[in-house]
Enzyme design. Sequence first.
Site, PDB file in Angstrom:
ATOM      1  CD  GLN A 103      39.268  46.498  31.809  1.00 45.73           C
ATOM      2  OE1 GLN A 103      39.585  47.553  32.355  1.00 45.73           O
ATOM      3  NE2 GLN A 103      38.149  45.863  32.102  1.00 45.73           N
ATOM      4  CE1 TYR A 175      34.745  55.013  31.466  1.00 47.86           C
ATOM      5  CE2 TYR A 175      34.358  52.816  32.323  1.00 47.86           C
ATOM      6  CZ  TYR A 175      34.649  54.155  32.535  1.00 47.86           C
ATOM      7  OH  TYR A 175      34.849  54.612  33.813  1.00 47.86           O
TER       8      TYR A 175
HETATM    9  C1  LIG Z   1      39.751  51.882  42.230  1.00 46.92           C
HETATM   10  C2  LIG Z   1      38.956  51.100  41.234  1.00 46.92           C
HETATM   11  C3  LIG Z   1      39.274  51.198  39.887  1.00 46.92           C
HETATM   12  C4  LIG Z   1      38.555  50.466  38.940  1.00 46.92           C
HETATM   13  N1  LIG Z   1      38.935  50.504  37.623  1.00 46.92           N
HETATM   14  C5  LIG Z   1      38.361  49.671  36.724  1.00 46.92           C
HETATM   15  C6  LIG Z   1      38.885  49.548  35.401  1.00 46.92           C
HETATM   16  O1  LIG Z   1      39.898  50.158  35.011  1.00 46.92           O
HETATM   17  N2  LIG Z   1      38.242  48.705  34.558  1.00 46.92           N
HETATM   18  C7  LIG Z   1      37.131  47.999  34.933  1.00 46.92           C
HETATM   19  O2  LIG Z   1      36.564  47.256  34.125  1.00 46.92           O
HETATM   20  N3  LIG Z   1      36.640  48.096  36.193  1.00 46.92           N
HETATM   21  C8  LIG Z   1      37.242  48.873  37.093  1.00 46.92           C
HETATM   22  N4  LIG Z   1      36.806  48.883  38.402  1.00 46.92           N
HETATM   23  C9  LIG Z   1      35.749  47.959  38.807  1.00 46.92           C
HETATM   24  C10 LIG Z   1      36.385  46.661  39.347  1.00 46.92           C
HETATM   25  O3  LIG Z   1      37.012  45.916  38.321  1.00 46.92           O
HETATM   26  C11 LIG Z   1      35.353  45.734  40.016  1.00 46.92           C
HETATM   27  O4  LIG Z   1      34.406  45.333  39.064  1.00 46.92           O
HETATM   28  C12 LIG Z   1      34.650  46.425  41.174  1.00 46.92           C
HETATM   29  O5  LIG Z   1      35.562  47.057  42.031  1.00 46.92           O
HETATM   30  C13 LIG Z   1      33.833  45.424  41.986  1.00 46.92           C
HETATM   31  O6  LIG Z   1      34.691  44.514  42.613  1.00 46.92           O
HETATM   32  P1  LIG Z   1      34.993  44.638  44.222  1.00 46.92           P
HETATM   33  O7  LIG Z   1      33.665  44.824  44.848  1.00 46.92           O
HETATM   34  O8  LIG Z   1      35.655  43.328  44.547  1.00 46.92           O
HETATM   35  O9  LIG Z   1      35.880  45.817  44.419  1.00 46.92           O
HETATM   36  C14 LIG Z   1      37.484  49.637  39.350  1.00 46.92           C
HETATM   37  C15 LIG Z   1      37.159  49.568  40.710  1.00 46.92           C
HETATM   38  C16 LIG Z   1      37.895  50.270  41.653  1.00 46.92           C
HETATM   39  C17 LIG Z   1      37.548  50.111  43.111  1.00 46.92           C
END
Ligand SMILES: Cc1cc2nc3c(=O)[nH]c(=O)nc-3n(C[C@H](O)[C@H](O)[C@H](O)COP(=O)(O)O)c2cc1C
Length: 366
Positions: A103, A175
């Site tokens: 990404q 972003y």
């Molecule tokens: C610790 C953490 C870091 C994340 N970093 C990014 C990232 O670098 N890029 C991005 O698009 N989303 C990021 N997200 C969002 C996740 O990709 C995802 O959309 C979000 O956690 C929802 O999914 P989940 O409910 O299964 O955790 C991050 C989420 C978490 C928890």
Amino acid sequence: MPSTDVLFRSFTLNGMAIPNRIVMAPMTRSFSPGAVPGEDVAAYYRRRAEGGVGLILTEGVHPNTTTADGTPNVPTIATAESQAGWKNVVDGVHAAGGLIGIQIWHEGPMRKPENTGHPEIESWSPSGFNIPGKQKWTPMDEAEIEQAITEFVDAAVAAKAAGFDCVEFHGAHSYLLDSFFWDKTNLRDDQWGGDWEGRTRMACEIIRRTREKVGADYPLIIRISQWKQIDFDAKAASNPDEFAVWLGLLKDAGIDAFHCSQRRFWEPEFEGSDLNCAGWAKKLSGLPTISVGSVGLSGEFVAAYSGEASEPASLDRLIEMMERDEFDLIAVGRALLQDPEWVQKVRDGRNDELMSFTKEALGKLY
Ligand SMILES: Cc1cc2nc3c(=O)[nH]c(=O)nc-3n(C[C@H](O)[C@H](O)[C@H](O)COP(=O)(O)O)c2cc1C
């Protein structure tokens, strides 16, 4: 309990044969000092490949080390050292039989200069806003926009050279690319602003120029979100017609799939239909889509940052939506962040072994 078989069908995305429908969501981990992913990061991703994840998407990776970075210890792919680090990550995942995409993430107006070694460099944005109405930065000029486009393209080309199976452009969550998409943070009246065509021009240029360099058969994905960091209820596209225009421009530029970020995958995107964001994107664009948001957990991810714990949750709703083919792939974030064996446990019905998620998991590369 319904069968989980629907999650374990294969899917082909522009020639990339993904063995099941489960994608590891991109998650920033901040374990790459000097912006270089090391052996611990390589082992972390390899464990997910060994654990049966269909396609791993890396944490956000910066396309430069000047304006894109605002979070400590986030990796780049703009230096020879980081490219070697990523090649090591990719080789480990491939040796374990997995697939991995990068990404590419430019923090744009959300970048915090004080978190970097170069706080004097201003953050990039279309109109200077990180929050609508509050101008904080000097808007980007033409040369900076051209530089940003070139750096995204160079990062994608470097990723392909390092062996990544696909590239995802981060166009979500306020972003840089998203701040161009949204008319509340993009107030430009030149070719980079105005209507959807103007506001998507930067992303479209990145996609078009990347496509020229990586060829027709290399999968390119873009992550988008209707919601913004300062407004979870925002709708960058306020109705399906507008959404179709946004998606259509990105499709015409050469994107292969949309990764539609939601905090809760089951929430309908527009009134009058149960379809979620990825469901609408698939219906309107005809392209494959990835959904995401609170899969297998009771609470959503933003609250998790501030300490809210989540319990394991049923996958029944997800299974129903995937059986109706509303979207093609499902990304899983926190459940996979803390448990590299989550996919195997789900496949084998070992539900009593699924874990709760607490904030402490963020501090370790399980
Ligand atoms: C610790 C953490 C870091 C994340 N970093 C990014 C990232 O670098 N890029 C991005 O698009 N989303 C990021 N997200 C969002 C996740 O990709 C995802 O959309 C979000 O956690 C929802 O999914 P989940 O409910 O299964 O955790 C991050 C989420 C978490 C928890």
